[in-house]
Design a protein around this motif. Structure first.
Motif, PDB file in Angstrom:
ATOM      1  N   PHE A  54      15.308  -4.874  29.660  1.00 16.42           N
ATOM      2  CA  PHE A  54      14.170  -5.402  28.906  1.00 16.42           C
ATOM      3  C   PHE A  54      12.966  -4.490  29.061  1.00 16.42           C
ATOM      4  CE2 PHE A  54      16.816  -9.094  29.560  1.00 16.42           C
ATOM      5  CZ  PHE A  54      16.682  -9.792  28.370  1.00 16.42           C
ATOM      6  N   ASP A  55      12.282  -4.258  27.943  1.00 17.28           N
ATOM      7  CA  ASP A  55      10.999  -3.570  27.934  1.00 17.28           C
ATOM      8  C   ASP A  55      10.008  -4.504  27.247  1.00 17.28           C
ATOM      9  OD1 ASP A  55       8.973  -1.720  28.081  1.00 17.28           O
ATOM     10  OD2 ASP A  55       9.697  -0.492  26.414  1.00 17.28           O
ATOM     11  N   TYR A  56       9.645  -5.561  27.977  1.00 12.80           N
ATOM     12  CA  TYR A  56       8.785  -6.631  27.462  1.00 12.80           C
ATOM     13  C   TYR A  56       7.393  -6.526  28.084  1.00 12.80           C
ATOM     14  CZ  TYR A  56      12.426  -9.534  25.194  1.00 12.80           C
ATOM     15  OH  TYR A  56      13.404 -10.027  24.358  1.00 12.80           O
ATOM     16  N   HIS A  57       6.381  -6.926  27.305  1.00 10.17           N
ATOM     17  CA  HIS A  57       4.993  -6.840  27.742  1.00 10.17           C
ATOM     18  C   HIS A  57       4.260  -8.137  27.393  1.00 10.17           C
ATOM     19  CE1 HIS A  57       5.894  -2.528  27.822  1.00 10.17           C
ATOM     20  NE2 HIS A  57       6.416  -2.697  26.607  1.00 10.17           N
ATOM     21  N   ALA A  58       3.098  -8.318  27.975  1.00 12.54           N
ATOM     22  CA  ALA A  58       2.217  -9.402  27.543  1.00 12.54           C
ATOM     23  C   ALA A  58       1.808  -9.114  26.094  1.00 12.54           C
ATOM     24  CB  ALA A  58       0.994  -9.476  28.439  1.00 12.54           C
ATOM     25  N   LYS A  79       1.530  -4.034  21.255  1.00 10.23           N
ATOM     26  CA  LYS A  79       2.534  -3.148  21.816  1.00 10.23           C
ATOM     27  C   LYS A  79       3.917  -3.698  21.511  1.00 10.23           C
ATOM     28  CE  LYS A  79       3.525  -0.473  25.971  1.00 10.23           C
ATOM     29  NZ  LYS A  79       3.112  -0.172  27.370  1.00 10.23           N
ATOM     30  N   ILE A  80       4.844  -2.831  21.104  1.00 12.90           N
ATOM     31  CA  ILE A  80       6.168  -3.265  20.659  1.00 12.90           C
ATOM     32  C   ILE A  80       7.039  -3.612  21.865  1.00 12.90           C
ATOM     33  CG2 ILE A  80       8.258  -2.550  19.445  1.00 12.90           C
ATOM     34  CD1 ILE A  80       6.499  -0.834  17.655  1.00 12.90           C
ATOM     35  N   ASN A  81       7.786  -4.704  21.753  1.00 12.40           N
ATOM     36  CA  ASN A  81       8.708  -5.138  22.792  1.00 12.40           C
ATOM     37  C   ASN A  81      10.138  -4.791  22.388  1.00 12.40           C
ATOM     38  OD1 ASN A  81       6.903  -6.905  24.675  1.00 12.40           O
ATOM     39  ND2 ASN A  81       6.366  -7.521  22.590  1.00 12.40           N
ATOM     40  N   HIS A  82      10.908  -4.289  23.353  1.00 10.16           N
ATOM     41  CA  HIS A  82      12.278  -3.879  23.086  1.00 10.16           C
ATOM     42  C   HIS A  82      13.233  -4.469  24.105  1.00 10.16           C
ATOM     43  CE1 HIS A  82       9.885  -0.367  21.528  1.00 10.16           C
ATOM     44  NE2 HIS A  82      10.719  -0.506  20.511  1.00 10.16           N
ATOM     45  N   VAL A  83      14.498  -4.526  23.703  1.00 10.16           N
ATOM     46  CA  VAL A  83      15.589  -4.588  24.666  1.00 10.16           C
ATOM     47  C   VAL A  83      16.513  -3.412  24.356  1.00 10.16           C
ATOM     48  CG1 VAL A  83      15.499  -7.096  24.960  1.00 10.16           C
ATOM     49  CG2 VAL A  83      17.054  -6.103  23.261  1.00 10.16           C
ATOM     50  N   VAL A  84      17.167  -2.936  25.391  1.00  6.67           N
ATOM     51  CA  VAL A  84      18.212  -1.928  25.219  1.00  6.67           C
ATOM     52  C   VAL A  84      19.516  -2.581  25.650  1.00  6.67           C
ATOM     53  CG1 VAL A  84      19.107   0.313  25.929  1.00  6.67           C
ATOM     54  CG2 VAL A  84      16.640  -0.007  25.616  1.00  6.67           C
ATOM     55  N   LEU A  92      11.897  -6.608  19.247  1.00  7.29           N
ATOM     56  CA  LEU A  92      11.684  -8.052  19.092  1.00  7.29           C
ATOM     57  C   LEU A  92      10.799  -8.307  17.877  1.00  7.29           C
ATOM     58  CD1 LEU A  92      11.900 -10.977  20.216  1.00  7.29           C
ATOM     59  CD2 LEU A  92       9.819 -10.477  21.526  1.00  7.29           C
ATOM     60  N   GLU A  93      11.267  -9.190  16.965  1.00  7.18           N
ATOM     61  CA  GLU A  93      10.471  -9.479  15.776  1.00  7.18           C
ATOM     62  C   GLU A  93      10.201 -10.969  15.560  1.00  7.18           C
ATOM     63  OE1 GLU A  93      13.874  -9.442  12.285  1.00  7.18           O
ATOM     64  OE2 GLU A  93      12.744  -7.606  12.655  1.00  7.18           O
ATOM     65  N   ASP A  94      10.917 -11.845  16.259  1.00 11.02           N
ATOM     66  CA  ASP A  94      10.726 -13.281  16.016  1.00 11.02           C
ATOM     67  C   ASP A  94      11.264 -14.072  17.200  1.00 11.02           C
ATOM     68  OD1 ASP A  94      10.381 -15.634  13.897  1.00 11.02           O
ATOM     69  OD2 ASP A  94      12.322 -15.916  14.861  1.00 11.02           O
TER      70      ASP A  94
END
Length: 235
Positions: A54-58, A79-84, A92-94
């Motif tokens: 996970f590359d998640y942020h506030a 800032k864009i949130n990703h998972v790999v 993440l979009e929704d």
């Protein structure tokens, strides 16, 4: 053209979604369908849990209400949130909610399931499913704010903006099932890469009650597995 579909039994209920239009029919007939019953005893093989990162942020999210449930979408410019997963990056979009849970975990249904919808650069979908159980008190003040403002169905349609610490929406123990399926709302097209956590998170009892009273049932019944592989990763 807007096509009405519902969760109640009847000509536009889940058992008849595929009969509403040709697009819905094609999606359901040409894709392996979701949700399903995820049983540990039926797991095809173990998976390396390190394949998920996970590359998640506030992040600030704006709430809305459509397709019969509450949605949260990242505010533009955040800032864009990703998972790999399996060496592929998804954005993440929704985030949205179903009541009760759509997936069953070892044949158990939970009061609520949260879906975090991600998309790759090649338009491939990955959805993370998180089931929830009630607790009498919020786990911390930040989650209480999320509960009271963004997720309450009465407020969602007003478009509140609220900061969310995304990692706090995930269970501490991140063992997950993985399988290939579909979207669970029309058109139920696939393929969708599904990651469903085995362990639940805890949501305030009052919020679950608000969902029950103001939204009601928003889950698609479980679909046939049809022999597809199911993987389990202990992370």
């Amino acid at each position: 053209m807007i096509l009405d579909w519902f969760y109640e039994e009847g000509p536009r209920g889940p058992e008849n979604w595929k009969n509403i239009c040709a697009i819905f029919h094609k999606a359901e007939n040409e894709s392996l369908q979701s949700p399903i019953n995820l049983k540990e005893e039926e797991v095809t093989a173990e998976m390396d849990g390190n394949l998920l990162a996970f590359d998640y942020h506030a992040t600030n999210f704006r709430s809305s209400f459509f397709n019969h449930t509450v949605h949260l979408n990242p505010v533009a410019g955040e800032k864009i949130n990703h998972v790999v997963f399996n060496h592929k990056r998804y954005t993440l979009e929704d985030i949205h909610f179903h009541l009760p849970s759509e997936h069953l975990i070892n044949s158990q249904q939970f009061p609520l399931e949260m879906h975090l919808v991600h998309r790759s650069a090649k338009n491939e979908l990955l959805v993370i499913g998180v089931v929830a159980e009630p607790t009498q008190v919020p786990l911390n003040k930040k989650l209480a704010k999320i509960d009271n403002i963004a997720l309450n169905p009465r407020n969602a349609a007003r478009g509140f903006v609220v900061p969310i610490l995304l990692n706090q929406l995930l269970p501490e123990k991140r063992t997950f099932f993985n399988y290939s399926g579909s979207l669970t709302t029309p058109p139920t097209e696939g393929p969708v890469e599904w990651l469903v956590f085995k362990m639940p998170v805890y949501m305030r009892q009052g919020l679950l009650k608000a969902f029950e009273e103001q939204i009601g049932k928003t889950n698609r019944p479980v679909q046939e597995r049809k022999g597809r592989p199911i993987y389990l990763a202990d992370k």
